[in-house]
Design a protein around this motif. Structure first.
Motif, PDB file in Angstrom:
ATOM      1  N   THR A  96      56.571  49.519   5.780  1.00 47.82           N
ATOM      2  CA  THR A  96      56.874  50.944   5.660  1.00 47.82           C
ATOM      3  C   THR A  96      57.300  51.245   4.231  1.00 47.82           C
ATOM      4  O   THR A  96      58.271  50.658   3.729  1.00 47.82           O
ATOM      5  CB  THR A  96      57.979  51.369   6.635  1.00 47.82           C
ATOM      6  OG1 THR A  96      57.563  51.112   7.974  1.00 47.82           O
ATOM      7  CG2 THR A  96      58.274  52.861   6.491  1.00 47.82           C
ATOM      8  N   ASN A 100      56.899  57.186   0.529  1.00 48.20           N
ATOM      9  CA  ASN A 100      56.162  58.218   1.274  1.00 48.20           C
ATOM     10  C   ASN A 100      56.418  58.195   2.778  1.00 48.20           C
ATOM     11  O   ASN A 100      55.902  59.046   3.503  1.00 48.20           O
ATOM     12  CB  ASN A 100      54.654  58.120   0.998  1.00 48.20           C
ATOM     13  CG  ASN A 100      54.047  56.806   1.490  1.00 48.20           C
ATOM     14  OD1 ASN A 100      54.614  56.110   2.323  1.00 48.20           O
ATOM     15  ND2 ASN A 100      52.867  56.475   0.964  1.00 48.20           N
ATOM     16  N   LYS A 102      55.285  56.256   5.014  1.00 50.18           N
ATOM     17  CA  LYS A 102      54.157  55.801   5.834  1.00 50.18           C
ATOM     18  C   LYS A 102      54.247  54.301   6.115  1.00 50.18           C
ATOM     19  O   LYS A 102      54.779  53.537   5.322  1.00 50.18           O
ATOM     20  CB  LYS A 102      52.835  56.111   5.128  1.00 50.18           C
ATOM     21  CG  LYS A 102      52.550  57.595   4.943  1.00 50.18           C
ATOM     22  CD  LYS A 102      51.212  57.811   4.245  1.00 50.18           C
ATOM     23  CE  LYS A 102      50.909  59.289   4.065  1.00 50.18           C
ATOM     24  NZ  LYS A 102      49.613  59.523   3.376  1.00 50.18           N
ATOM     25  N   THR A 103      53.695  53.906   7.274  1.00 52.77           N
ATOM     26  CA  THR A 103      53.654  52.503   7.664  1.00 52.77           C
ATOM     27  C   THR A 103      52.226  51.989   7.592  1.00 52.77           C
ATOM     28  O   THR A 103      51.298  52.656   8.054  1.00 52.77           O
ATOM     29  CB  THR A 103      54.213  52.312   9.084  1.00 52.77           C
ATOM     30  OG1 THR A 103      55.585  52.740   9.106  1.00 52.77           O
ATOM     31  CG2 THR A 103      54.146  50.854   9.511  1.00 52.77           C
ATOM     32  N   TYR A 104      52.059  50.808   7.011  1.00 57.79           N
ATOM     33  CA  TYR A 104      50.733  50.238   6.784  1.00 57.79           C
ATOM     34  C   TYR A 104      50.655  48.840   7.389  1.00 57.79           C
ATOM     35  O   TYR A 104      51.647  48.104   7.443  1.00 57.79           O
ATOM     36  CB  TYR A 104      50.448  50.110   5.281  1.00 57.79           C
ATOM     37  CG  TYR A 104      50.531  51.384   4.499  1.00 57.79           C
ATOM     38  CD1 TYR A 104      49.388  52.157   4.260  1.00 57.79           C
ATOM     39  CD2 TYR A 104      51.751  51.820   3.981  1.00 57.79           C
ATOM     40  CE1 TYR A 104      49.462  53.326   3.518  1.00 57.79           C
ATOM     41  CE2 TYR A 104      51.831  52.993   3.238  1.00 57.79           C
ATOM     42  CZ  TYR A 104      50.685  53.738   3.020  1.00 57.79           C
ATOM     43  OH  TYR A 104      50.769  54.899   2.286  1.00 57.79           O
ATOM     44  N   ALA A 125      46.291  51.863   1.455  1.00 56.92           N
ATOM     45  CA  ALA A 125      47.339  52.496   0.648  1.00 56.92           C
ATOM     46  C   ALA A 125      46.782  53.008  -0.673  1.00 56.92           C
ATOM     47  O   ALA A 125      45.880  52.409  -1.263  1.00 56.92           O
ATOM     48  CB  ALA A 125      48.462  51.505   0.379  1.00 56.92           C
TER      49      ALA A 125
END
Length: 390
Positions: A96, A100, A102-104, A125
């Motif tokens: 995470t 930003n 966001k989780t990748y 990403a």
């Protein structure tokens, strides 16, 4: 005692990415930290560095546990620097981004277990805020520092721990209870900043907002429990991947690296950023070595007996068991067996097995010699499977 500083929780249930070039400073996603020599307050440092930090969650499928740690963003398209022990034993990794939110999904580009460094690549990403790194060769005892990270595995806004550099060039020993291997970490920066479980892989930052170290270990008088195959060592911080407590260490400058559970002053240890980035660049270039592994991890499926277990009369590595469906299990290696040779080389410790497997990849064939629980000798050539990150 000293312990690795990832944290672990028991879970409810249950490869290699494309490398990209390292870059520092300004990027399309922006730089997280200032490159000026302005002395910043602790809150200013946190505000500038936080966007270049990530929370790392490793699912340890073979241990029914989850390890949580920290990482720093090296490139805007998602190359992440962290500790190897944060992803040790991981069957999947998610990251995470603090910048930003966001989780990748992350893949392991490569790792150097002996120096406790790993590089991850985030999937899909772009435009991430990158961290700015400093020069760890200029660090002096007495310098003010701030440690930032995912303390306690809580996630969200990174925890902040201010302190000072108390010693340089420190050495400590780490042992892995599940694999029977151990490693020496040398040249570390020691700090009295309150580094905690979950901070592993996070930045140690100077007063100018530049990362000068990677938080890796700390002294403690409490434990974070892990899973059955992981768990904590004697007074150490368990990371869920099997690492136990550190032994005492010593350094060539500053205060001694030894510690005990009654210490009133926190001892935290960080890998100098110059060392970490040098290893990261080797990994990014795809240059495997006797310590650097690139790509997916080769897997036998052995469960090494704890070092305290007796090894009988046979010389070799005592096996506590094997994972079902793995090459070792299918070959008939089981509880009570003793591995005597791997790849034509004699082995006597879990470290020997680990070092031999560093040079192999899934699909490679390797010879194994062992003695079973009844004392019968066996040899076989096994095809290595794909396993969790080492």
């Amino acid at each position: 005692m000293l312990g690795l500083t990832a944290t672990a929780i028991v879970a409810a249930g249950a490869g290699a990415g494309a490398a990209v070039g390292l870059s520092h400073g300004s990027t399309p996603g922006g730089s997280a930290t200032s490159t000026s020599k302005e002395v910043l307050s602790t809150s200013q440092i946190a505000n500038r560095v936080d966007p270049g930090i990530v929370d790392v969650t490793s699912t340890l499928g073979f241990q029914d546990a989850t390890a949580k740690g920290t990482g720093i963003v090296l490139t805007s398209n998602g190359e992440i620097l962290t500790n190897n022990h944060v992803i040790n034993g991981a069957t999947s990794v998610s990251v995470t981004d603090i910048g930003n939110g966001k989780t990748y999904k992350a893949t392991v580009v490569g790792y150097d277990e002996s120096h406790d460094i790993a590089v991850l690549q985030l999937s899909g990403a772009s435009g991430l805020t990158t961290a700015t790194t400093g020069d760890s060769s200029t660090v002096n005892v007495g310098d003010n520092v701030v440690a930032l990270g995912n303390a306690g595995g809580a996630g969200g806004t990174p925890a902040v721990a201010a302190g000072a550099v108390t010693a340089l060039n420190q050495s400590i020993t780490a042992s892995d209870e599940s694999s029977g291997s151990s490693e020496q970490l040398t040249g570390l920066i020691e700090t009295n900043a309150d580094i905690q479980a979950g901070d592993s892989g996070g930045p140690l930052v100077n007063s100018h907002g530049q990362i000068i170290g990677i938080d890796t270990a700390a002294s403690t008088n409490y434990q974070f429990g892990g899973s059955g195959n992981g768990g904590s060592g004697s007074g150490g911080l368990g990371d869920g991947s099997g690492f136990g407590g550190f032994g005492s260490g010593s350094g060539s400058s500053g205060s001694s690296g030894s510690a005990n559970s009654n210490a009133s002053t926190t001892q935290g240890f960080a890998i100098p950023i110059n060392t970490a980035l040098s290893i990261a660049k080797t990994i990014e270039a795809g240059q495997a070595s006797s310590t650097v592994h690139i790509g997916a991890t080769a897997f036998l499926g052995l469960e090494i007996a704890n070092s305290g277990s007796g090894q009988g009369s046979a010389q070799g590595v005592q096996i506590a068991g094997t994972q079902s469906g793995t090459p070792a299990a299918e070959a008939g290696i089981g509880q009570g067996s003793v591995i005597t040779a791997l790849g034509g080389k004699s082995v006597s410790t879990g470290t020997d097995i680990t070092e031999i497997l560093v040079g192999h990849h899934p699909g490679d064939k390797v010879s194994v010699a062992w003695t079973d629980a009844e004392g019968q000798s066996h040899t076989a050539t096994l095809t290595l499977g794909t396993g969790p990150a080492a």
